[in-house]
Enzyme design. Structure first.
Site, PDB file in Angstrom:
ATOM      1  CB  THR A  10       2.369   2.372   7.240  1.00 22.54           C
ATOM      2  OG1 THR A  10       1.631   3.608   7.238  1.00 22.54           O
ATOM      3  CG2 THR A  10       3.451   2.421   6.175  1.00 22.54           C
ATOM      4  CE1 TYR A  22       1.761  12.429  10.236  1.00 24.44           C
ATOM      5  CE2 TYR A  22       0.505  13.186   8.336  1.00 24.44           C
ATOM      6  CZ  TYR A  22       1.540  12.439   8.870  1.00 24.44           C
ATOM      7  OH  TYR A  22       2.354  11.718   8.033  1.00 24.44           O
ATOM      8  CG  ASN A  71      10.522   7.481   8.724  1.00 25.26           C
ATOM      9  OD1 ASN A  71       9.774   7.597   7.766  1.00 25.26           O
ATOM     10  ND2 ASN A  71      10.376   6.514   9.634  1.00 25.26           N
ATOM     11  CE  LYS A 106       4.884  13.970   8.771  1.00 29.59           C
ATOM     12  NZ  LYS A 106       6.255  13.452   8.990  1.00 29.59           N
TER      13      LYS A 106
END
Length: 249
Positions: A190, A153, A86, A157
């Protein structure tokens, strides 16, 4: 009591902390790997918890520790085992030409290198356990859609998605291979979203879109997102799609 083992990275905040809390139930043993320990994370009766404070920028060290711990477990202790990768990092938001090489390296080590290393250690150490095993990689829609000023990023991913596809082929060729999936969990309220909304529009053309997600109430809470992710992990057809999105399930 025979336990079900869960290994989780990034379990000290955000959706990771919500995942950790929801996993801590009787019959479960949780290994939470994060840079900082979470003092209010407690195991109820019948559950087990270990918090490992490790920096996933050194994924090889974390993988070695995981492999050694798994090798030391007595036969038959666990009825199943799952690894949830995660943890992830968004480096300072800027076009690639203005990015610090050290920030790029850190983001790729935490977001791609460490998940591969931990997965290799997990699968290698548990291959002869004879129990169901699952690997859940927490991906992102940005692994499938390019975005300006998000090269590191997005690349991490996208790499996670594709190494999961390769891993699925590896495991499918084995008599008792693990089931694997790289899952996009949707947009979640978040600290990472706060970082994106706070960026300078000159550096991040999409900043307005992220602000609208917040203003429109379109962000899932970490708790709701964690529940959807864990429901996906428990699906009978988990791994049928090596790359998936909770919003399309």
């Amino acid at each position: 009591m025979t336990q079900h083992l869960f290994i989780l990275t990034g379990g000290s905040r955000g959706m990771g902390l919500a995942l950790a809390r929801q996993l801590l139930e009787p019959g479960h043993t949780l290994i939470s790997i994060a840079r900082h320990e979470c003092p209010d994370l407690q195991a109820p009766a019948g559950a087990g918890l270990e918090q490992w404070t490790l920096n996933l920028a050194d994924g090889a060290h974390a993988a070695d520790q995981l492999r050694g711990w798994l090798a030391g477990q007595p036969a038959g202790r666990f009825a199943s085992a799952a690894l949830i990768n995660n943890a992830g990092v968004i480096p300072p938001i800027a076009p690639l030409s203005a990015s610090d090489p050290r920030d790029l390296a850190h983001a790729l080590r935490v977001g791609l290198e460490a998940p591969m290393q931990l997965t290799a250690a997990f699968l290698g150490a548990t291959e002869d356990w004879g129990v169901p095993r699952r690997v859940l990689n927490i991906s992102s829609g940005l692994g499938r859609r390019a975005m300006a000023s998000q090269a590191a990023y997005c690349a991490a991913k996208a790499g996670m998605d594709h190494f999961t596809r390769c891993l699925a082929l590896d495991e499918a060729a084995k008599p008792h291979g693990a089931r694997v999936c790289s899952l996009a969990p949707g947009v979640i309220d978040t600290d990472m979203q706060t970082q994106l909304r706070s960026a300078d529009a000159a550096d991040f053309p999409d900043v307005g879109n992220f602000a609208q997600l917040k203003e429109g109430g379109l962000l899932a809470s970490p708790e709701a997102a964690a529940a959807r992710v864990l429901a996906w992990l428990q699906r009978p057809d988990f791994g049928a799609q090596p790359v998936a999105d909770v919003r399309e399930g």
